[in-house]
Motif scaffolding. Structure first.
Motif, PDB file in Angstrom:
ATOM      1  N   VAL A 134       0.819  -1.122   0.091  1.00  0.00           N
ATOM      2  CA  VAL A 134      -0.012  -0.004   0.277  1.00  0.00           C
ATOM      3  C   VAL A 134       0.921   1.100   0.007  1.00  0.00           C
ATOM      4  CG1 VAL A 134      -1.873   1.403   1.391  1.00  0.00           C
ATOM      5  CG2 VAL A 134      -1.927  -1.110   1.230  1.00  0.00           C
ATOM      6  N   VAL A 135       1.896   1.554   0.775  1.00  0.00           N
ATOM      7  CA  VAL A 135       2.883   2.573   0.962  1.00  0.00           C
ATOM      8  C   VAL A 135       3.615   2.521  -0.328  1.00  0.00           C
ATOM      9  CG1 VAL A 135       4.747   3.485   2.424  1.00  0.00           C
ATOM     10  CG2 VAL A 135       2.782   2.372   3.267  1.00  0.00           C
ATOM     11  N   ASP A 136       3.999   1.611  -0.918  1.00  0.00           N
ATOM     12  CA  ASP A 136       4.886   1.567  -2.289  1.00  0.00           C
ATOM     13  C   ASP A 136       3.775   2.138  -3.101  1.00  0.00           C
ATOM     14  OD1 ASP A 136       6.848   0.399  -1.182  1.00  0.00           O
ATOM     15  OD2 ASP A 136       6.607  -1.720  -1.752  1.00  0.00           O
ATOM     16  N   GLN A 137       2.645   1.974  -3.330  1.00  0.00           N
ATOM     17  CA  GLN A 137       1.746   2.451  -4.480  1.00  0.00           C
ATOM     18  C   GLN A 137       1.518   3.784  -4.292  1.00  0.00           C
ATOM     19  OE1 GLN A 137      -0.177   0.671  -7.495  1.00  0.00           O
ATOM     20  NE2 GLN A 137       0.365  -1.580  -7.082  1.00  0.00           N
ATOM     21  N   LEU A 138       1.326   4.254  -3.020  1.00  0.00           N
ATOM     22  CA  LEU A 138       1.139   5.458  -2.856  1.00  0.00           C
ATOM     23  C   LEU A 138       2.316   6.481  -3.175  1.00  0.00           C
ATOM     24  CD1 LEU A 138      -0.873   5.298   0.591  1.00  0.00           C
ATOM     25  CD2 LEU A 138      -1.906   6.251  -1.599  1.00  0.00           C
ATOM     26  N   ALA A 139       3.500   5.928  -2.807  1.00  0.00           N
ATOM     27  CA  ALA A 139       4.657   6.524  -3.100  1.00  0.00           C
ATOM     28  C   ALA A 139       4.815   6.679  -4.582  1.00  0.00           C
ATOM     29  CB  ALA A 139       5.972   5.810  -2.517  1.00  0.00           C
ATOM     30  N   GLU A 140       4.473   5.874  -5.141  1.00  0.00           N
ATOM     31  CA  GLU A 140       4.528   5.634  -6.584  1.00  0.00           C
ATOM     32  C   GLU A 140       3.610   6.808  -7.233  1.00  0.00           C
ATOM     33  OE1 GLU A 140       3.438   1.838  -7.574  1.00  0.00           O
ATOM     34  OE2 GLU A 140       5.118   1.112  -7.095  1.00  0.00           O
ATOM     35  N   ARG A 141       2.408   7.022  -6.666  1.00  0.00           N
ATOM     36  CA  ARG A 141       1.738   8.154  -7.205  1.00  0.00           C
ATOM     37  C   ARG A 141       2.053   9.610  -6.709  1.00  0.00           C
ATOM     38  NH1 ARG A 141      -2.748   5.189  -8.526  1.00  0.00           N
ATOM     39  NH2 ARG A 141      -3.150   3.240  -7.442  1.00  0.00           N
ATOM     40  N   LEU A 142       2.688   9.604  -5.609  1.00  0.00           N
ATOM     41  CA  LEU A 142       3.426  10.896  -5.080  1.00  0.00           C
ATOM     42  C   LEU A 142       4.587  11.387  -6.203  1.00  0.00           C
ATOM     43  CD1 LEU A 142       3.458  13.499  -3.440  1.00  0.00           C
ATOM     44  CD2 LEU A 142       4.960  12.133  -1.705  1.00  0.00           C
ATOM     45  N   ARG A 143       5.231  10.248  -6.557  1.00  0.00           N
ATOM     46  CA  ARG A 143       6.534  10.499  -7.422  1.00  0.00           C
ATOM     47  C   ARG A 143       5.719  10.980  -8.785  1.00  0.00           C
ATOM     48  NH1 ARG A 143       9.049   6.126  -4.934  1.00  0.00           N
ATOM     49  NH2 ARG A 143       8.227   4.620  -6.358  1.00  0.00           N
ATOM     50  N   ALA A 144       4.597  10.519  -9.221  1.00  0.00           N
ATOM     51  CA  ALA A 144       4.279  10.916 -10.490  1.00  0.00           C
ATOM     52  C   ALA A 144       3.621  12.449 -10.515  1.00  0.00           C
ATOM     53  CB  ALA A 144       2.959   9.899 -10.803  1.00  0.00           C
ATOM     54  N   CYS A 145       3.121  12.370  -9.161  1.00  0.00           N
ATOM     55  CA  CYS A 145       2.530  14.084  -9.110  1.00  0.00           C
ATOM     56  C   CYS A 145       3.674  14.971  -8.998  1.00  0.00           C
ATOM     57  CB  CYS A 145       1.799  13.978  -7.841  1.00  0.00           C
ATOM     58  SG  CYS A 145       0.399  13.006  -7.771  1.00  0.00           S
ATOM     59  N   CYS A 146       4.837  14.484  -8.840  1.00  0.00           N
ATOM     60  CA  CYS A 146       5.994  15.317  -8.896  1.00  0.00           C
ATOM     61  C   CYS A 146       6.603  15.588 -10.206  1.00  0.00           C
ATOM     62  CB  CYS A 146       7.227  14.857  -7.814  1.00  0.00           C
ATOM     63  SG  CYS A 146       6.714  14.708  -6.060  1.00  0.00           S
TER      64      CYS A 146
END
Length: 451
Positions: A270-282
């Motif tokens: 769960v944390v991994d995929q949320l981190a991926e989404r945040l990287r995409a937003c950056c």
């Protein structure tokens, strides 16, 4: 530009409320004094100071401005009406603008009067939970945060400065938002944006003032709380009093700062995929075009997926709150061909309570990702796999050399016993040794694949 009073000017004025205020209830008010200094001490921000006062027996927050461009009567009246109409009064601190409220320096200045909310700011509350190692409470807090952002965005309200200092946690766990100088509601559309752009540790580089500006900081706080629920020890290392886990510098590609590394070491799907989404937003050029729930339900670009996320068996999407009436008009989002939703962690304490399903909001997040994102440089392999490969190669070479020497000695001895001429022995020995080397390599490779 008019020079507004300073925090010190207001501190001096409120020590004599009967002289500073004309309104009878304010003139009789009692300002809460600092326990050591013995004088009223405000909480200071970039545009205003806030005092706690007892007005007609009720605790109130009195907010006085230190800058002319902070806000206006019309703006706060519209906000207060919007909170009432959209059912947000339980999620915010209700406020009322008061013209000519206080006399300072021979002039009268406006004030915003709000309900005083007993509780701790988000960062202080998180610090208490971390100290108690209460991972379940941190996970619950993360879910309550997500619910709050969902309700606010469904009501077409954007705070504009979501950060730890503007979120209060009451004793019953309810979250309340304060400080609305940067807020957006539908009646403000088309008007000039406020001068405040939000806390830099919670905002993207190119934030656009509008209905979706809370999506990025909402994700930052949600990810931070879930990561802390998995390992509270991160708090001591990364919190500096101006953030939760992430800082402004962490949002710049290629996202290899210590904070990202620590989050990756949790190995939580769960944390991994949320981190991926945040990287995409950056990604440079990215701007929010939808709410947080739409972002969490959108597929993660394949080039930002971690190996654990790609191999996760039968991933389940991020649960959404129960369907309700669609409150935000917009085009129907295009369903992704191959969604890569955030899976649930199979075994990671504590279990995270899941929200009820929210309305699906518009916004094609993948369109922005694919249009602006460039494939980042893949991270360097960790030291452990490198050492393992070097150890395997060294072992193979050692066995090959040993096999060559043993076979060469055996063949040489046999040739001598058979009285083969010396001129012919060298070639035979070399060919036999090479055969032994090849056999060792083949056997090692087959063993490696089987294991």
């Amino acid at each position: 530009m008019t020079s507004y009073p300073t925090a010190e000017d207001y501190i001096l004025a409120v020590q004599q409320p009967e002289q500073a205020f004309d309104r009878p209830d304010l003139a009789r008010s009692e300002f809460v004094a600092h326990p050591l200094l013995g004088v009223p001490m405000p909480a200071s921000g970039t545009t205003a100071v806030v005092f706690k006062a007892i007005v007609d027996g009720r605790p109130q927050a009195l907010r006085f401005f230190t800058r002319e461009d902070a806000s206006t009567r019309q703006r706060y009246n519209q906000l207060n009406s919007w909170f009432t109409e959209r059912g947000l009064r339980g999620d915010v601190a209700p406020c009322a603008w008061v013209d000519d409220a206080i006399r300072v320096g021979g002039r009268r200045w406006p004030m915003v009067q709000m309900e005083w909310i007993e509780g701790s700011t988000l960062d202080h509350h998180v610090a208490d939970l971390v100290e108690a190692d209460d991972r379940r409470a941190l996970a619950t807090l993360a879910q309550r945060w997500r619910d709050l952002v969902r309700r606010a965005q469904s009501a077409r309200f954007a705070h504009g400065d979501l950060q730890h200092g503007n979120v209060l946690v009451q004793d019953d766990g309810r979250l309340r938002l304060v400080d609305f100088d940067s807020a957006w509601i539908a009646p403000f559309a088309g008007g000039p944006p406020p001068s405040e752009v939000g806390h830099r540790n919670y905002q993207p580089a190119n934030r656009v003032w509008g209905p979706w500006m809370d999506t990025f900081p909402g994700l930052v706080i949600y990810l931070s709380l879930l990561a802390l629920a998995r390992d509270p020890r991160q708090w001591e290392r990364f919190n500096d009093g101006e953030n939760l886990l992430f800082r402004h510098d962490d949002y710049a590609p290629p996202h290899r700062t210590p904070a990202w590394g620590q989050v990756a070491q949790l190995h939580d799907p769960v944390v991994d995929q949320l981190a991926e989404r945040l990287r995409a937003c950056c990604t440079p050029g990215w701007t929010a075009t939808g709410d947080l729930e739409s972002l969490l339900g959108a597929p993660v670009p394949w080039w930002l997926q971690t190996p654990s996320a790609v191999r996760a068996p039968q991933p389940s999407p991020v649960p959404r709150p129960s369907p309700g009436p669609r409150s935000i008009p917009g085009p129907k989002p295009v369903p992704p061909r191959r969604p890569s939703p955030v899976p649930r962690a199979e075994s990671a304490p504590p279990p995270i309570p899941q929200p009820a399903q929210p309305p699906v909001m518009p916004g094609d997040w993948m369109q922005q990702w694919t249009a602006t994102a460039s494939r980042p440089v893949p991270p360097e392999p960790t030291a452990a796999p490198k050492r393992a490969r070097r150890g395997y190669a060294a072992g193979t070479v050692g066995l090959a050399v040993l096999a060559f020497m043993v076979v060469a000695l055996a063949v040489t001895s046999a040739l001598q016993s058979a009285r083969v001429p010396s001129a012919d022995r060298g070639g035979i020995v070399v060919l036999s040794g090479m055969g032994a080397v090849a056999l060792v390599v083949i056997v090692r490779e087959l063993w490696k694949r089987r294991s």
